[in-house]
Design an enzyme around this catalytic site. Structure first.
Site, PDB file in Angstrom:
ATOM      1  N   ASP A   9       6.804   6.007  -2.538  1.00  0.00           N
ATOM      2  CA  ASP A   9       5.575   5.375  -2.052  1.00  0.00           C
ATOM      3  C   ASP A   9       4.597   6.506  -1.772  1.00  0.00           C
ATOM      4  O   ASP A   9       4.637   7.126  -0.711  1.00  0.00           O
ATOM      5  CB  ASP A   9       5.852   4.568  -0.784  1.00  0.00           C
ATOM      6  CG  ASP A   9       4.590   3.943  -0.208  1.00  0.00           C
ATOM      7  OD1 ASP A   9       3.716   3.542  -0.993  1.00  0.00           O
ATOM      8  OD2 ASP A   9       4.485   3.863   1.028  1.00  0.00           O
ATOM      9  N   GLU A  79       5.102   3.391  -6.844  1.00  0.00           N
ATOM     10  CA  GLU A  79       4.152   2.306  -6.629  1.00  0.00           C
ATOM     11  C   GLU A  79       2.813   2.658  -7.256  1.00  0.00           C
ATOM     12  O   GLU A  79       2.307   3.768  -7.093  1.00  0.00           O
ATOM     13  CB  GLU A  79       3.978   2.034  -5.132  1.00  0.00           C
ATOM     14  CG  GLU A  79       3.096   0.840  -4.863  1.00  0.00           C
ATOM     15  CD  GLU A  79       3.016   0.463  -3.397  1.00  0.00           C
ATOM     16  OE1 GLU A  79       2.064  -0.245  -3.042  1.00  0.00           O
ATOM     17  OE2 GLU A  79       3.899   0.873  -2.623  1.00  0.00           O
ATOM     18  N   ASP A 151       6.871   3.707   5.527  1.00  0.00           N
ATOM     19  CA  ASP A 151       6.732   4.403   4.241  1.00  0.00           C
ATOM     20  C   ASP A 151       8.073   4.493   3.508  1.00  0.00           C
ATOM     21  O   ASP A 151       8.135   4.310   2.289  1.00  0.00           O
ATOM     22  CB  ASP A 151       6.139   5.798   4.455  1.00  0.00           C
ATOM     23  CG  ASP A 151       4.710   5.722   4.982  1.00  0.00           C
ATOM     24  OD1 ASP A 151       3.850   5.187   4.277  1.00  0.00           O
ATOM     25  OD2 ASP A 151       4.478   6.178   6.113  1.00  0.00           O
TER      26      ASP A 151
END
Length: 185
Positions: A9, A79, A151
């Protein structure tokens, strides 16, 4: 046969990572955490604090290289980023993504990219899920004792999405069906 997947991420200040192992249809938690680049600043000629973007990007690149060396993943998932309200923030986040993807590619890992909608649908079942719902489902799917940080949970969710085929469809038969907006029709 098991496959170790690294989910990332990306973020300029905090980049989350999560490693899972897929053994058939079972998922096992291996590790997760964050690479933090906060606290870096330099002074400009007028004495003002200025961000040091190249140093932040190097920390992300080096941090992921160390994680790859430690955990030896075979695949990676990152992502995708969409345009935010602030174009400057979007550009900076894109550079953080670039550093993360560079680390993965330099290590020879195949890299898959998933939108937030795809990740949420794969983990929670619908693309408009809240962050808390994603964290809760990550905890349940990986049988964790506690919920990981936001996160790290997002990175683990990205890895789970990859393990489930990217759309949350797993190995469902999709012959004769269409996918629109991340949903099976």
């Amino acid at each position: 046969m098991s496959i170790r997947i690294l989910g990332v991420d990306p973020g300029l200040r905090v980049t989350g990572f999560g490693i899972i192992e897929q053994e058939g249809s079972r998922l096992h938690y291996i590790g997760s955490g964050c690479i933090k680049t906060t606290g870096l600043a330099a002074e400009t000629a007028d004495g003002q604090a200025a961000e040091v973007l190249p140093q932040r990007l190097k920390i992300i690149l080096d941090g992921l290289a160390e994680i790859i060396a430690t955990y030896q993943p075979q695949q990676a998932a990152v992502e995708k980023v969409f345009v935010n309200v602030n174009p400057q923030s979007t550009l900076l986040l894109g550079q953080a993504r670039g550093a993360a993807i560079s680390a993965l590619v330099l290590a020879g890992l195949p890299v898959a990219e998933y939108t937030a909608l795809q990740i949420k649908q794969a983990v929670v079942g619908h693309g408009k899920a809240a962050k808390t719902q994603v964290g809760h489902m990550v905890r349940r799917l990986l049988a964790l004792d506690g919920e990981p940080g936001a996160d790290a949970a997002d990175a683990l969710a990205c890895a789970i999405c990859h393990a489930h085929g990217g759309q949350g469809l797993g190995r469902l038969m999709t012959a004769g069906r269409r996918v629109r907006g991340g949903r099976l029709l």
